[in-house]
Enzyme design. Structure first.
Site, PDB file in Angstrom:
ATOM      1  CB  SER A  90      -0.935   0.002   1.214  1.00 11.69           C
ATOM      2  OG  SER A  90      -0.196  -0.149   2.403  1.00 11.69           O
ATOM      3  CG  ASN A 124      -3.703  -4.673  13.035  1.00  8.49           C
ATOM      4  OD1 ASN A 124      -3.127  -4.546  11.948  1.00  8.49           O
ATOM      5  ND2 ASN A 124      -4.069  -5.847  13.516  1.00  8.49           N
ATOM      6  CB  THR A 146     -42.098  25.187  -7.476  1.00  6.18           C
ATOM      7  OG1 THR A 146     -43.241  25.680  -8.167  1.00  6.18           O
ATOM      8  CG2 THR A 146     -41.891  26.016  -6.210  1.00  6.18           C
ATOM      9  CE  LYS A 200     -21.121  25.866 -26.387  1.00  5.91           C
ATOM     10  NZ  LYS A 200     -21.148  24.413 -26.583  1.00  5.91           N
ATOM     11  CG  ASN A 236     -18.388  25.028 -23.391  1.00  9.37           C
ATOM     12  OD1 ASN A 236     -19.454  25.442 -23.857  1.00  9.37           O
ATOM     13  ND2 ASN A 236     -17.498  24.361 -24.105  1.00  9.37           N
ATOM     14  CD  GLU A 264     -20.477  22.054 -18.495  1.00 11.26           C
ATOM     15  OE1 GLU A 264     -21.075  21.265 -19.240  1.00 11.26           O
ATOM     16  OE2 GLU A 264     -19.633  22.869 -18.893  1.00 11.26           O
ATOM     17  CD  GLN A 305      -2.814  -2.478   2.202  1.00  6.01           C
ATOM     18  OE1 GLN A 305      -2.151  -2.781   3.175  1.00  6.01           O
ATOM     19  NE2 GLN A 305      -2.540  -2.934   0.984  1.00  6.01           N
ATOM     20  CE  LYS A 356      -4.566   3.070   5.286  1.00  8.75           C
ATOM     21  NZ  LYS A 356      -5.364   1.816   5.276  1.00  8.75           N
TER      22      LYS A 356
HETATM   23  N1  ARG Z   1      -1.269  -1.292   5.360  1.00 13.28           N
HETATM   24  C1  ARG Z   1      -2.172  -1.773   6.366  1.00 13.28           C
HETATM   25  C2  ARG Z   1      -3.531  -1.037   6.239  1.00 13.28           C
HETATM   26  O1  ARG Z   1      -3.607  -0.103   5.552  1.00 13.28           O
HETATM   27  C3  ARG Z   1      -1.592  -1.525   7.718  1.00 13.28           C
HETATM   28  C4  ARG Z   1      -2.043  -2.481   8.776  1.00 13.28           C
HETATM   29  C5  ARG Z   1      -1.583  -3.832   8.426  1.00 13.28           C
HETATM   30  N2  ARG Z   1      -1.755  -4.751   9.471  1.00 13.28           N
HETATM   31  C6  ARG Z   1      -1.661  -6.060   9.269  1.00 13.28           C
HETATM   32  N3  ARG Z   1      -1.792  -6.813  10.288  1.00 13.28           N
HETATM   33  N4  ARG Z   1      -1.451  -6.571   8.095  1.00 13.28           N
HETATM   34  O2  ARG Z   1      -4.505  -1.422   6.834  1.00 13.28           O
END
Ligand code: ARG
Length: 461
Positions: free
Chosen positions: A28, A115, A160, A288, A290, A295, A327, A330
């Site tokens: 990630s 976590n 309306t 034109k 726009n 939009e 994950q 995000k």
């Molecule tokens: N990259 C993970 C997330 O975004 C971080 C936590 C990962 N924890 C794990 N036990 N794999 O959630």
């Protein structure tokens, strides 16, 4: 433990190397590096707390703080070497810290898990994004107030069913947008109360056997308090769902606002001019101009609502506690924040330059018998029941339609054929100015009422 394979998390447990594609698939870091500063801030607070409970020595704490500081600088200067081998932002920073300061770096993760770390980072991140969004929202509200003040007396048709209904002032119409944005701001602030609670200390899911001081960490990070339940802390993302829900409402409002600006800027309405700086031309049609900004904002509302649905779906099947599914939270969160900041900014920049075409608004309000209700109210004031008045005005409107005249253009003699109660003073209320000025109760469209609403809105900002 000199044989530890540092390429892989918990590597001692694994006999096989991670599959090359799985490594890419599960990483990630490409997107969560956006939370690097929040991750560092969380680590600083955690390290200070570990020192206080005698898990780190003073010199280890010093090394950790200076190492994290170096990393923060490297990231800001764009020289930090992000690697998918280290999977995510947390492991990248920790690995670099150990490179820089050695053994003390390996002690930082005591009593903590990714976590609770990631849940903390997202909350810190959202807290600061909400501040940015709120700033842009407030800029837009100020712009609306200024324009509403300028246009407090400008008469336009109120609609309306997109049919001319009754005359309103443009200032009043603008203040409707102000009200929507005020509720949007309240929703963000309310959601921020639940975001600003600290998961750190929940560790992987069950808390930790170290005598951690969560009150201290919470205070260092500016959280209102530590969370109540470790399982809940690492697993739920309801706070992010609330944020995208509040964001979806903001975008829905901006989208409706956009729709009106687009209509009003069209040749058919021709109520406003959107300055060139906020419009673009066509590659084929030279004439034109726009309205691209509204939009695009209207279009972008869809993606934020999409993120809300993504997060709801992400969450709904997950057993307690943390799962890797999370994950996936995000990118929707980041994109929601970006879309909100950018859309609000574009609007806040554009609104001060919107130019009302007063004559066009006025003549549009004169079409469509916008003062018909005023005539009915007039007859009621003369003692007639509203339903009877409604009937009589219907007849007058029909005459106007047949003879292509507004109610104010029908002569007194002709009007009196519908009701003997009608006298010369009827023309005061059949005029658009009289119609709007009469609506001077709280929440009404009268220019003076609009000015009062603006004044009290300014005090509340
Ligand atoms: N990259 C993970 C997330 O975004 C971080 C936590 C990962 N924890 C794990 N036990 N794999 O959630």
């Amino acid at each position: 433990m000199s044989s530890v394979n540092t390429d892989k998390l918990s590597s001692a447990r694994f006999a096989q190397k991670t599959d090359a594609f799985v490594e890419i698939f599960t990483a990630s870091v490409d997107f969560d590096q956006r939370m690097a500063q929040e991750d560092i801030d969380g680590s600083i607070a955690h390290a200070k707390m570990l020192y206080k409970i005698n898990i780190l020595s003073e010199s280890e704490l010093k090394d950790i703080l200076s190492g994290l500081n170096t990393i923060s600088e490297e990231i800001k200067q764009g020289v930090f070497n992000w690697s998918i081998k280290q999977e995510d932002v947390h492991m990248n920073i920790e690995a670099r810290l150990t490179d820089l300061i050695g053994i003390a770096g390996k002690k930082l993760h005591t009593g903590r898990s990714r976590n609770d770390q990631v849940a903390t980072d997202i909350r810190l991140y959202l807290r600061s994004e909400i501040a940015n969004i709120t700033d842009q929202l407030a800029r837009l509200q100020h712009a609306i107030l200024d324009l509403a003040e300028k246009e407090a007396e400008t008469i336009m048709p109120g609609f309306t069913h997109l049919q001319v209904a009754q005359p309103v002032t443009f200032g009043h119409h603008l203040m409707a947008w102000f009200e929507m944005l005020s509720r949007d701001k309240e929703r963000l602030q309310d959601c921020c109360k639940r975001i600003n609670i600290m998961p750190l200390g929940a560790a992987a899911l069950a808390g930790t056997s170290y005598p951690i001081d969560r009150e201290m960490t919470a205070e260092l990070l500016g959280f209102s308090r530590p969370s109540n339940n470790s399982l809940d802390s690492v697993s739920d993302r309801d706070f992010a769902i609330e944020f995208t829900a509040a964001g979806s409402l903001i975008m829905m409002h901006l989208s409706r606002f956009s729709e009106e600006l687009v209509l009003w800027a069209s040749a058919q309405f021709d109520f406003i001019d959107i300055p060139d700086a906020f419009c673009t031309g066509s590659s084929i049609m030279p004439q034109k101009k726009n309205p691209d900004v509204p939009e695009l904002v209207r279009g972008k509302s869809g993606r934020v609502t999409g993120h809300l649905i993504s997060l709801l779906m992400l969450m709904k099947g997950q057993p307690l506690a943390y799962n890797k599914d999370n994950q996936e939270d995000k990118e929707p969160i980041f994109d929601t924040a970006d879309t909100l900041v950018n859309s609000l900014r574009a609007f806040a920049d554009m609104i001060p330059h919107i130019c009302a075409k007063k004559e066009n608004m006025y003549s549009a309000a004169k079409q469509g018998f916008a003062t018909a209700t005023d005539l009915a109210d007039y007859l009621v004031r003369k003692g007639m029941a509203f339903r009877d008045a409604h009937e009589i005005v219907g007849l007058a409107v029909r005459l106007g339609v047949d003879t292509k005249r507004d109610l104010s253009e029908i002569s007194l003699g002709e009007l009196q054929k519908f009701s003997a109660e009608i006298t010369e003073d009827v023309f005061d209320i059949l005029k658009l100015e009289g119609s709007v000025a009469a609506r001077k109760h709280i929440g009404g469209t009268a220019p003076d009422t609009v000015r009062t609403a603006i004044e009290s809105a300014r005090k509340d900002m």
